[in-house]
Design a protein around this motif. Sequence first.
Motif, PDB file in Angstrom:
ATOM      1  N   SER A 132      23.695 -18.189  -6.617  1.00 53.57           N
ATOM      2  CA  SER A 132      22.609 -17.402  -6.009  1.00 53.57           C
ATOM      3  C   SER A 132      21.518 -18.319  -5.483  1.00 53.57           C
ATOM      4  CB  SER A 132      22.028 -16.428  -7.043  1.00 53.57           C
ATOM      5  OG  SER A 132      23.001 -15.522  -7.499  1.00 53.57           O
ATOM      6  N   VAL A 173      20.955 -10.154  -6.600  1.00 51.24           N
ATOM      7  CA  VAL A 173      22.317 -10.679  -6.409  1.00 51.24           C
ATOM      8  C   VAL A 173      23.092 -10.683  -7.716  1.00 51.24           C
ATOM      9  CG1 VAL A 173      23.692 -12.686  -5.734  1.00 51.24           C
ATOM     10  CG2 VAL A 173      21.659 -12.073  -4.402  1.00 51.24           C
ATOM     11  N   SER A 252      25.791  -7.539  -2.275  1.00 53.75           N
ATOM     12  CA  SER A 252      24.446  -8.087  -2.500  1.00 53.75           C
ATOM     13  C   SER A 252      23.968  -8.929  -1.322  1.00 53.75           C
ATOM     14  CB  SER A 252      24.414  -8.917  -3.792  1.00 53.75           C
ATOM     15  OG  SER A 252      25.278 -10.029  -3.725  1.00 53.75           O
ATOM     16  N   VAL A 253      24.855  -9.764  -0.744  1.00 50.79           N
ATOM     17  CA  VAL A 253      24.407 -10.593   0.379  1.00 50.79           C
ATOM     18  C   VAL A 253      24.171  -9.736   1.622  1.00 50.79           C
ATOM     19  CG1 VAL A 253      25.539 -12.676  -0.496  1.00 50.79           C
ATOM     20  CG2 VAL A 253      26.756 -11.229   1.137  1.00 50.79           C
TER      21      VAL A 253
END
Length: 339
Positions: A132, A173, A252-253
């Motif tokens: 992350s 994330v 998440s990204v």
Amino acid sequence: MNNIIDIFIQNFQGTTVIPFAVSLLVTLVLGPVVIPWLHRLKFGQQILEDGPVWHKKKSGTPTMGGLFFIAGIAVSVIVTMLIHFDLKLLMMSLITLGFGAIGFIDDYVKVVKKRNMGLTPIQKFSLQAILSIVYIMVLYYTDNLTTEIIIPFVGKMFDMPLWLYIVFTLIVVIGTVNAVNLTDGIDGLATSITCVVSLFFAVMAVMLSENSTTYFSAAILGGCVGFLFFNKYPAKVFMGDTGSLFLGGAISVIAVGMKMPLILVIAGFVYLFETLSVIMQVTSFKLTGKRIFKMTPIHHHFEMCGWKEVKIVSVFSLVTLILCIVSFVSLLPLIQSMI
């Protein structure tokens, strides 16, 4: 609303279909090849002792099936990049593959080394935190780091202090990756939920002319739809942590890249509630000695209440679809301000 529909039609490009179609077709082709191969390698799922007793019959079902939908998504991204090189698409793909690699290591330890719990929680968290941080650094050094996030329903951005944004992004994330992992507990659940969420983000990306995210979301959607043919009840294969950590990384990204981590709380509420149910259960038991739910994550509670797996997947997917529509409505002020 007509103006919004016009925007969608104007921004939609034929090349948007390519990532979805390639990912879907490759996944469908690889499934019948990879599943027997996993059988021959004896890469069967070991069912935890503290899980529902009726899950014992699933013991031996091949796991690590995430490998073939990841391959489908990777081929899709490569084909898209050959048509039009896109640095942001490349970054999202590589970081997501990194999370898939962590999941692969975890599955390898479980299946090959016969350690049913896989990597320790500290090992998992450390690897996820490092990746992350790498993601944030990549955003920074490629001038793609923005500290703004979209506030639902108000059509405005909130510009966070850099230090707070970094901490917040790490939480989003890592939290999303592990939430998707927890959701992958019954046949087709994580796959179905991610189909709906990735479709939502693909639509929003088209609306906001985020081509990189459109391509990536479409590829994720295609891979999930293809995998669902083999993962639906009764599952012929499980995605394993290889697949669930990959999908968690992808969602998440996408959310962070589109400045929509708060939107993810709504659209991905099922992921969130799966995690919250575990936290609530553990906290209640430690403080009072009593359990709130019959079993966690929450999908097991409904199993213990007599719901069939197909019903749980259907209801959770429908809830996700409704919440994605709510998320879309929450973004209407922003979309209208762009018209």
